[in-house]
Scaffold this motif. Structure first.
Motif, PDB file in Angstrom:
ATOM      1  N   THR A 133     -38.332  -1.382  23.990  1.00  0.00           N
ATOM      2  CA  THR A 133     -37.062  -0.825  23.522  1.00  0.00           C
ATOM      3  C   THR A 133     -36.149  -0.512  24.703  1.00  0.00           C
ATOM      4  O   THR A 133     -34.943  -0.799  24.662  1.00  0.00           O
ATOM      5  N   LEU A 134     -36.718   0.061  25.756  1.00  0.00           N
ATOM      6  CA  LEU A 134     -35.924   0.377  26.940  1.00  0.00           C
ATOM      7  C   LEU A 134     -35.357  -0.887  27.583  1.00  0.00           C
ATOM      8  O   LEU A 134     -34.213  -0.899  28.044  1.00  0.00           O
ATOM      9  N   LYS A 135     -36.146  -1.943  27.610  1.00  0.00           N
ATOM     10  CA  LYS A 135     -35.673  -3.200  28.194  1.00  0.00           C
ATOM     11  C   LYS A 135     -34.527  -3.767  27.365  1.00  0.00           C
ATOM     12  O   LYS A 135     -33.512  -4.194  27.905  1.00  0.00           O
ATOM     13  N   ALA A 136     -34.685  -3.739  26.050  1.00  0.00           N
ATOM     14  CA  ALA A 136     -33.623  -4.260  25.180  1.00  0.00           C
ATOM     15  C   ALA A 136     -32.353  -3.431  25.318  1.00  0.00           C
ATOM     16  O   ALA A 136     -31.246  -3.971  25.387  1.00  0.00           O
ATOM     17  N   GLU A 137     -32.501  -2.126  25.365  1.00  0.00           N
ATOM     18  CA  GLU A 137     -31.340  -1.248  25.512  1.00  0.00           C
ATOM     19  C   GLU A 137     -30.747  -1.370  26.918  1.00  0.00           C
ATOM     20  O   GLU A 137     -29.541  -1.246  27.099  1.00  0.00           O
ATOM     21  N   GLY A 138     -31.610  -1.600  27.912  1.00  0.00           N
ATOM     22  CA  GLY A 138     -31.126  -1.754  29.285  1.00  0.00           C
ATOM     23  C   GLY A 138     -30.269  -2.994  29.453  1.00  0.00           C
ATOM     24  O   GLY A 138     -29.348  -3.019  30.265  1.00  0.00           O
ATOM     25  N   ASP A 139     -30.568  -4.022  28.674  1.00  0.00           N
ATOM     26  CA  ASP A 139     -29.758  -5.237  28.714  1.00  0.00           C
ATOM     27  C   ASP A 139     -28.350  -4.981  28.188  1.00  0.00           C
ATOM     28  O   ASP A 139     -27.427  -5.733  28.481  1.00  0.00           O
ATOM     29  N   GLN A 140     -28.173  -3.930  27.421  1.00  0.00           N
ATOM     30  CA  GLN A 140     -26.859  -3.566  26.884  1.00  0.00           C
ATOM     31  C   GLN A 140     -26.156  -2.558  27.796  1.00  0.00           C
ATOM     32  O   GLN A 140     -25.134  -2.001  27.422  1.00  0.00           O
ATOM     33  N   GLY A 141     -26.705  -2.290  28.954  1.00  0.00           N
ATOM     34  CA  GLY A 141     -26.074  -1.391  29.914  1.00  0.00           C
ATOM     35  C   GLY A 141     -26.445   0.071  29.741  1.00  0.00           C
ATOM     36  O   GLY A 141     -25.866   0.929  30.403  1.00  0.00           O
ATOM     37  N   LYS A 142     -27.397   0.371  28.890  1.00  0.00           N
ATOM     38  CA  LYS A 142     -27.808   1.760  28.687  1.00  0.00           C
ATOM     39  C   LYS A 142     -28.931   2.110  29.648  1.00  0.00           C
ATOM     40  O   LYS A 142     -29.676   1.238  30.095  1.00  0.00           O
ATOM     41  N   LYS A 143     -29.045   3.385  29.968  1.00  0.00           N
ATOM     42  CA  LYS A 143     -30.053   3.840  30.919  1.00  0.00           C
ATOM     43  C   LYS A 143     -31.079   4.723  30.214  1.00  0.00           C
ATOM     44  O   LYS A 143     -30.735   5.480  29.314  1.00  0.00           O
ATOM     45  N   PRO A 144     -32.347   4.620  30.645  1.00  0.00           N
ATOM     46  CA  PRO A 144     -33.376   5.468  30.017  1.00  0.00           C
ATOM     47  C   PRO A 144     -33.162   6.944  30.353  1.00  0.00           C
ATOM     48  O   PRO A 144     -32.703   7.282  31.442  1.00  0.00           O
ATOM     49  N   ARG A 145     -33.484   7.786  29.407  1.00  0.00           N
ATOM     50  CA  ARG A 145     -33.388   9.226  29.620  1.00  0.00           C
ATOM     51  C   ARG A 145     -34.447   9.655  30.636  1.00  0.00           C
ATOM     52  O   ARG A 145     -35.514   9.049  30.726  1.00  0.00           O
ATOM     53  N   THR A 146     -34.149  10.689  31.385  1.00  0.00           N
ATOM     54  CA  THR A 146     -35.088  11.210  32.374  1.00  0.00           C
ATOM     55  C   THR A 146     -36.377  11.657  31.713  1.00  0.00           C
ATOM     56  O   THR A 146     -37.473  11.443  32.237  1.00  0.00           O
ATOM     57  N   GLU A 147     -36.266  12.237  30.543  1.00  0.00           N
ATOM     58  CA  GLU A 147     -37.426  12.688  29.771  1.00  0.00           C
ATOM     59  C   GLU A 147     -38.364  11.509  29.476  1.00  0.00           C
ATOM     60  O   GLU A 147     -39.585  11.629  29.584  1.00  0.00           O
ATOM     61  N   VAL A 148     -37.790  10.375  29.153  1.00  0.00           N
ATOM     62  CA  VAL A 148     -38.577   9.180  28.842  1.00  0.00           C
ATOM     63  C   VAL A 148     -39.222   8.617  30.110  1.00  0.00           C
ATOM     64  O   VAL A 148     -40.387   8.222  30.096  1.00  0.00           O
TER      65      VAL A 148
END
Length: 133
Positions: free
Chosen positions: A52-67
């Motif tokens: 999920t993080l990889k898919a969201e990262g491709d859209q320019g979003k960054k993972p939360r620090t908590e994650v």
């Protein structure tokens, strides 16, 4: 007869601890199988979150620090669980109770961390807007 009461008091204090360690010793193989099952579920959740993080990262979003912290904790727990499994494979008879206790504690830690992974509201934060357009 006066000496029996203090002896019974000592027995009541020692018996539950000894019984618990005997259980760790007797159920070591069962607990190791349970550890493997929980570890597999735990790693499946980790893989799903990473995808999920990889898919969201491709859209320019960054993972939360908590994650990010949770993923680091998962890595630490995985390495410790694998070292416990290695110890169990080369176990010595008198260490079985200690290993059983370690396995039981690691299972509980994984279950707690798995629960935390399920409670994330969002895995990512939106990337800051592009400036200077």
């Amino acid at each position: 007869m006066e000496f029996i009461e203090p002896i019974l008091g000592i027995f009541k204090c020692v018996c539950p601890t000894v019984c618990k360690y005997v259980q760790y010793h007797r159920k070591l193989n069962e607990n190791v199988k349970n550890l493997e099952r929980v570890l597999q579920e735990f790693n499946s959740q980790k893989e799903d979150i990473e995808a999920t993080l990889k898919a969201e990262g491709d859209q320019g979003k960054k993972p939360r620090t908590e994650v990010k912290n949770w993923l680091q904790n998962v890595q630490r727990i995985n390495s410790k669980a694998q070292s416990i499994e290695q110890e169990v494979k080369k176990r010595k008879y008198f260490l079985c109770a200690r290993l059983g206790k370690d396995v039981d504690a690691k299972i509980q830690e994984m279950k707690d961390c798995h629960q935390k992974g399920c409670s994330f509201i969002s895995l990512v934060i939106d990337a800051p807007p592009a400036s200077g357009l």
